[in-house]
Design an enzyme around this catalytic site. Structure first.
Site, PDB file in Angstrom:
ATOM      1  N   ASN A   7      45.496  59.851  36.183  1.00  0.00           N
ATOM      2  CA  ASN A   7      46.401  59.821  37.338  1.00  0.00           C
ATOM      3  C   ASN A   7      47.830  60.103  36.850  1.00  0.00           C
ATOM      4  OD1 ASN A   7      48.313  58.777  39.216  1.00  0.00           O
ATOM      5  ND2 ASN A   7      46.592  57.873  40.326  1.00  0.00           N
ATOM      6  N   HIS A  10      52.864  58.963  37.936  1.00  0.00           N
ATOM      7  CA  HIS A  10      54.066  58.404  37.305  1.00  0.00           C
ATOM      8  C   HIS A  10      54.970  59.482  36.716  1.00  0.00           C
ATOM      9  CE1 HIS A  10      52.567  54.434  38.043  1.00  0.00           C
ATOM     10  NE2 HIS A  10      51.421  54.758  37.481  1.00  0.00           N
ATOM     11  N   HIS A  43      47.975  60.892  43.988  1.00  0.00           N
ATOM     12  CA  HIS A  43      47.957  60.169  45.263  1.00  0.00           C
ATOM     13  C   HIS A  43      49.108  60.701  46.117  1.00  0.00           C
ATOM     14  CE1 HIS A  43      47.796  55.885  47.293  1.00  0.00           C
ATOM     15  NE2 HIS A  43      47.834  56.859  48.186  1.00  0.00           N
ATOM     16  N   ARG A  45      51.045  59.909  48.903  1.00  0.00           N
ATOM     17  CA  ARG A  45      51.287  58.740  49.760  1.00  0.00           C
ATOM     18  C   ARG A  45      52.006  59.148  51.030  1.00  0.00           C
ATOM     19  NH1 ARG A  45      50.577  53.726  46.737  1.00  0.00           N
ATOM     20  NH2 ARG A  45      51.345  52.713  48.595  1.00  0.00           N
ATOM     21  N   ARG A  49      56.429  59.030  47.863  1.00  0.00           N
ATOM     22  CA  ARG A  49      57.340  58.439  46.865  1.00  0.00           C
ATOM     23  C   ARG A  49      57.204  59.088  45.475  1.00  0.00           C
ATOM     24  NH1 ARG A  49      54.613  52.535  45.856  1.00  0.00           N
ATOM     25  NH2 ARG A  49      54.795  52.379  48.091  1.00  0.00           N
ATOM     26  N   GLU A  70      43.909  61.233  45.992  1.00  0.00           N
ATOM     27  CA  GLU A  70      43.810  59.934  46.671  1.00  0.00           C
ATOM     28  C   GLU A  70      44.693  59.990  47.904  1.00  0.00           C
ATOM     29  OE1 GLU A  70      45.287  57.124  43.858  1.00  0.00           O
ATOM     30  OE2 GLU A  70      43.633  57.412  42.492  1.00  0.00           O
ATOM     31  N   THR A 101      48.173  50.620  44.846  1.00  0.00           N
ATOM     32  CA  THR A 101      47.058  50.280  45.750  1.00  0.00           C
ATOM     33  C   THR A 101      46.555  48.867  45.429  1.00  0.00           C
ATOM     34  OG1 THR A 101      46.469  52.602  45.465  1.00  0.00           O
ATOM     35  CG2 THR A 101      44.943  51.243  46.727  1.00  0.00           C
ATOM     36  N   GLU A 151      34.591  54.546  44.496  1.00  0.00           N
ATOM     37  CA  GLU A 151      35.333  54.148  43.296  1.00  0.00           C
ATOM     38  C   GLU A 151      35.526  52.644  43.401  1.00  0.00           C
ATOM     39  OE1 GLU A 151      38.930  56.315  42.321  1.00  0.00           O
ATOM     40  OE2 GLU A 151      39.674  54.624  41.145  1.00  0.00           O
ATOM     41  N   HIS A 191      41.618  51.390  38.320  1.00  0.00           N
ATOM     42  CA  HIS A 191      42.775  50.546  38.628  1.00  0.00           C
ATOM     43  C   HIS A 191      42.928  49.432  37.605  1.00  0.00           C
ATOM     44  CE1 HIS A 191      46.104  48.876  40.801  1.00  0.00           C
ATOM     45  NE2 HIS A 191      46.065  49.944  41.568  1.00  0.00           N
TER      46      HIS A 191
HETATM   47  N1  PXP Z   1      42.249  54.564  41.309  1.00  0.00           N
HETATM   48  C1  PXP Z   1      42.920  54.419  42.458  1.00  0.00           C
HETATM   49  C2  PXP Z   1      42.191  54.582  43.753  1.00  0.00           C
HETATM   50  C3  PXP Z   1      44.311  54.165  42.461  1.00  0.00           C
HETATM   51  O1  PXP Z   1      44.975  54.032  43.620  1.00  0.00           O
HETATM   52  C4  PXP Z   1      44.982  54.079  41.222  1.00  0.00           C
HETATM   53  C5  PXP Z   1      46.459  53.838  41.190  1.00  0.00           C
HETATM   54  O2  PXP Z   1      47.123  54.960  41.640  1.00  0.00           O
HETATM   55  C6  PXP Z   1      44.231  54.249  40.048  1.00  0.00           C
HETATM   56  C7  PXP Z   1      42.860  54.468  40.119  1.00  0.00           C
HETATM   57  C8  PXP Z   1      44.869  54.182  38.682  1.00  0.00           C
HETATM   58  O3  PXP Z   1      45.311  52.877  38.459  1.00  0.00           O
HETATM   59  P1  PXP Z   1      46.200  52.559  37.170  1.00  0.00           P
HETATM   60  O4  PXP Z   1      47.464  53.331  37.327  1.00  0.00           O
HETATM   61  O5  PXP Z   1      46.387  51.078  37.226  1.00  0.00           O
HETATM   62  O6  PXP Z   1      45.423  53.020  35.975  1.00  0.00           O
END
Ligand code: PXP
Length: 248
Positions: A7, A10, A43, A45, A49, A70, A101, A151, A191
């Site tokens: 992901n 960031h 994602h 959003r 953001r 996402e 999330t 997921e 997550h």
């Molecule tokens: N899966 C989903 C559905 C998420 O919303 C996120 C956070 O954006 C992640 C995975 C990744 O989570 P983390 O950044 O804590 O690894």
């Protein structure tokens, strides 16, 4: 083999901090792809953001692996998804004020809406996954909705520090995965996973994909993104192999 989705939201957050064009999301997506990442997760959003509409288009048109988008059940974002046609959409709950999330989808109270979104996405050939808690009651609802995958939200596992609590959650995830896979649902997880806690999730048979963001991007500040992705890939491979040996 467990696939790793990285992901990269960031990186967009950092870029947006100065309203500039760098760091380039596409450049770093290509580093992920050439360093052991199997696909890219973003994602979009409601408040945009981090990831912006243009990022979605740019990544969809240029990455060489697979794009997992996402998104919440929001009609504006749905329109963008139907136009961009990512390979997969993971439907997630979203609250404006949340930092990230916070939980899985409430399939019981939003069944028709999620069903409609799933149907619209699948009509375009997009794979649909639902971000949910490892609650066995939700397997039947997933089938009713017609989603291809789920997921599992591993946030509560990642927050537990006591061994008995962790073991209990992992057992719940494992039992859920077993039934879901036997029902024909592909199971992913994500997550809060990091270099220390990912191993035990890899030990659960039936989990096909992991989505990991924060820990990899944070580690990249020390070692660079290519090494950070590579280290996570090596961790996953090691624990998967250990799991196979133990089961024999
Ligand atoms: N899966 C989903 C559905 C998420 O919303 C996120 C956070 O954006 C992640 C995975 C990744 O989570 P983390 O950044 O804590 O690894």
């Amino acid at each position: 083999m467990i696939n790793l989705g990285v992901n990269i939201d960031h990186i967009a957050t950092l870029r947006n901090a100065r309203g500039d064009f760098f760091p380039s999301i596409l450049h770093f997506a290509s580093i992920v792809e050439s360093s052991g990442g199997d696909f890219i997760t973003i994602h979009l959003r409601e408040d945009r953001r981090h990831i912006k509409d243009d990022d979605l288009t740019l990544l969809r048109e240029n990455i060489t692996t697979f794009l997992n988008l996402e998104m919440a059940c929001n009609s504006d974002v749905l329109g963008k998804a139907l136009t961009a046609c990512p390979h997969k959409v993971t439907l997630v709950p979203e609250r404006r004020e949340e930092v990230t999330t916070e939980g899985g989808l409430d399939l019981k109270n939003n069944l028709n809406k999620i069903k409609d979104f799933t149907a619209a996405l699948k009509e375009k050939g997009i794979i649909v996954s639902l971000f949910i808690e490892a609650d066995q009651d939700l397997i039947e609802k997933t089938l009713e909705i017609g989603a291809d995958e789920v997921e599992i939200h591993t946030g509560s596992y990642s927050l537990k520090t006591g061994e008995p609590e962790r073991t209990l959650i992992l057992k719940k995830i494992s039992d859920f995965t077993d039934i879901a896979v036997r029902s024909g649902i592909k199971v992913c997880a994500g997550h809060g996973l990091n270099y220390h806690n990912v191993g035990r999730v890899c030990g659960i048979s039936g989990i096909s994909e992991l989505n990991i963001g924060y820990s990899i991007i944070a580690r990249s500040l020390e070692v660079g993104l290519a090494n950070a992705v590579n280290e996570m890939r090596a961790n996953i491979d090691k624990y998967e192999l250990l799991n196979c040996v133990v089961k024999r």
